[in-house]
Design an enzyme around this catalytic site. Structure first.
Site, PDB file in Angstrom:
ATOM      1  N   HIS A  61       0.836  -1.201   0.000  1.00 29.68           N
ATOM      2  CA  HIS A  61       0.000   0.000   0.000  1.00 29.68           C
ATOM      3  C   HIS A  61       0.878   1.261   0.000  1.00 29.68           C
ATOM      4  O   HIS A  61       0.735   2.132  -0.859  1.00 29.68           O
ATOM      5  CB  HIS A  61      -0.907  -0.026   1.239  1.00 29.68           C
ATOM      6  N   GLU A  62       1.782   1.329   0.962  1.00 33.28           N
ATOM      7  CA  GLU A  62       2.610   2.533   1.072  1.00 33.28           C
ATOM      8  C   GLU A  62       3.557   2.648  -0.119  1.00 33.28           C
ATOM      9  O   GLU A  62       3.857   3.743  -0.575  1.00 33.28           O
ATOM     10  CB  GLU A  62       3.377   2.551   2.398  1.00 33.28           C
ATOM     11  N   HIS A  69       1.752   4.431  -2.782  1.00 34.59           N
ATOM     12  CA  HIS A  69       1.853   5.882  -2.579  1.00 34.59           C
ATOM     13  C   HIS A  69       3.241   6.369  -3.008  1.00 34.59           C
ATOM     14  O   HIS A  69       3.387   7.416  -3.644  1.00 34.59           O
ATOM     15  CB  HIS A  69       1.684   6.222  -1.094  1.00 34.59           C
ATOM     16  N   GLU A  95      -4.615   7.982  -2.860  1.00 30.88           N
ATOM     17  CA  GLU A  95      -5.045   6.714  -2.277  1.00 30.88           C
ATOM     18  C   GLU A  95      -5.340   5.685  -3.371  1.00 30.88           C
ATOM     19  O   GLU A  95      -5.173   4.475  -3.161  1.00 30.88           O
ATOM     20  CB  GLU A  95      -6.268   6.949  -1.387  1.00 30.88           C
TER      21      GLU A  95
HETATM   22 ZN    ZN Z   1      -3.025   5.222   1.912  1.00 35.46          ZN
END
Ligand code: ZN
Length: 520
Positions: free
Chosen positions: A284-285, A288, A314
């Site tokens: 997830h990160e 980003h 996001e």
């Molecule tokens: Zn996030």
């Protein structure tokens, strides 16, 4: 493929008179100076969350306050405002989506917000952000909402003051949400979330009565931290995250921060008894982080080098975490790696069993560990609570019981304590109010973009099954990362997919994936 657009801004060479050229250069220099201070603030924040000793909190708050005050002075500088206004009215009036036009438009918008905020309020918010975070960390650890309540009440009092100073008509939520998702309102968020809730509840009911359930106990075996750390770095790097231009550190709350164009900080947390925590938060990160590393470095501090909105941000994390990271093709590639890293836990587990387990759907208490189907319901709960707190129809003292009641009503489970309830998220403690809906928007943008990418990137699934992510990443680079903040998120999604934002790709994705797993 996908040659219809250059993806980035339509940037013809800028033709300005000598006087306007001087103004433009002053504006760029000033904006880049503000960005330097902003990035120093992020570095302090990263340090506070990863390494700062707790006794350092008081002085850290002074550092944040001083920086915020100085940045506020720069934002409200008269010459800066005048230059922006003249450029906007003059040479850039007819090119709002050129690199320069977008920069002036986005900066003016921020200047207009900043001049409405008194410096004393800016300082109070910065001070509260740092001290309250420290109190939250201790209160969460001790499962003691009462210890956190006074500083939370102060944060909401200040955020309401901020909303009032910025101005609003329908809800004080609007100007705060607008900071994270430009041009979106609380009414928009309510509409999107209510629509999702209506569609998700019947799907969850079907899944609840399913004839087959994945064996999730395989994810709760022993997963040594050292191996988790190695595999996390390996996967992040394989999907394209540059570790020479970023870091991955442990922290209580996973996050991604851009300290500079070549310096993107990711964090994750490790749980030896749960595979998913660090693996998926790292993906997830890293999603980003790929966005941050894909922004145009030459435009750092200006609109074309900034992210579009937090919802779009996001979308990039959710795309890698869920649409890639929980897909069959991804695990065709990654399962042998993971199996080799954790032989004791996974030697006798098949790829199909593993795939089903990581896609299990189960109402749960912790948002960041929620599955794809229930995740948005966590957002529904938070959005309505923070809106009611801001509007004044909910008191801080009633917050834990309201939180627990909502979990029971919406997800059918009740948190046994506040640590697993209202104390779990960092956001309110650092003054981030009006942010949660961007997570749900991100899920929708991600699915719509991914569905389109599949039609544009040659043999995407086959490439992913071989561990080749370049085609997808290049698509995202061209169509999203290189566009910066030139268009709004709503405009960008239409430019990419030809359609306005819709929940349809998201719901189609969930049904297509989940129904076979649960034999429905
Ligand atoms: Zn996030």
């Amino acid at each position: 493929m996908d040659s219809s657009s250059n993806g980035g801004a339509e940037s013809a060479p800028l033709k300005l008179s000598p006087a306007h050229t001087r103004q433009w250069e002053r504006v760029c220099q000033h904006a880049r100076d503000i960005r330097v201070l902003d990035s120093i603030q992020w570095l302090l924040d990263w340090d506070q969350q990863c390494y700062m000793p707790s006794a350092g909190a008081e002085y850290r708050a002074r550092q944040f306050t001083a920086l915020a005050a100085y940045m506020h002075r720069l934002w409200t500088d008269r010459q800066f405002g005048d230059d922006l206004n003249e450029l906007a009215a003059g040479p850039l009036a007819d090119q709002p989506y050129s690199d320069a036009g977008a920069t002036v438009r986005v900066l003016r918008r921020q200047v207009e917000r900043m001049v409405r905020l008194p410096q004393t309020l800016v300082e109070a918010l910065a001070n509260a952000r740092s001290t309250s975070q420290q109190i939250w960390v201790a209160a969460r650890k001790a499962n003691d909402f009462r210890a956190f309540a006074p500083s939370l009440a102060e944060t909401f009092r200040l955020k309401r003051q901020q909303a009032d100073a910025l101005g609003w008509t329908a809800s004080p939520y609007d100007p705060l949400f607008d900071e994270y998702e430009p041009d979106a309102t609380a009414a928009d968020a309510e509409r999107v979330l209510a629509d999702l809730q209506t569609q998700l509840v019947p799907l969850l009911d079907r899944i609840r009565g399913a004839p087959r359930r994945p064996d999730v106990s395989i994810l709760r075996r022993h997963y040594p931290v050292a191996a988790q750390r190695r595999i996390g770095r390996r996967i992040a790097s394989r999907i394209g995250f540059r570790l020479d231009a970023g870091r991955l550190d442990p922290a209580p709350h996973p996050f991604c921060m851009q300290v500079g164009p070549q310096d993107v900080r990711l964090t994750t947390r490790y749980d030896e008894r749960f595979f998913s925590t660090s693996f998926f938060s790292t993906l997830h990160e890293a999603g980003h982080g790929l966005y941050e590393q894909g922004l145009r470095a030459d435009q750092f501090g200006l609109a074309p080098g900034d992210y579009c909105s937090l919802g779009m941000h996001e979308s990039q994390s959710r795309l890698w975490e869920n649409l890639v990271g929980r897909s069959q093709p991804f695990w065709t590639f990654a399962f042998p790696w993971v199996q080799q890293a954790f032989p004791a836990a996974l030697a006798s587990v098949s790829q199909d069993q593993f795939y089903a387990a990581i896609n299990d759907v189960q109402p749960s208490l912790i948002r960041v560990e929620a599955d794809e189907a229930t995740y948005n319901l966590h957002i529904v709960i938070r959005f309505r609570i923070e809106r009611d707190l801001l509007e004044g129809s909910l008191a801080i003292d009633d917050l834990p019981s309201r939180w627990n009641d909502e979990y029971e009503r919406v997800l059918g489970i009740r948190p046994p304590d506040d640590r697993q309830g209202v104390l779990q998220d960092i956001h309110w403690s650092v003054g981030i109010v009006g942010y949660f809906p961007t997570y749900a928007l991100g899920n929708l943008y991600a699915c719509q973009v991914y569905e389109h990418a599949r039609t544009q990137v040659a043999d995407m699934d086959a490439a992913i099954a071989e561990g080749r992510f370049g085609g997808l990443l290049n698509f995202l680079r061209r169509r999203i990362h290189h566009c910066g903040r030139v268009w709004s998120a709503g405009q960008l999604i239409e430019r990419i997919t030809g359609q306005a934002l819709s929940s349809e790709p998201f719901m189609n994705h969930l049904r297509a994936k989940l129904l076979p797993i649960f034999a429905l």
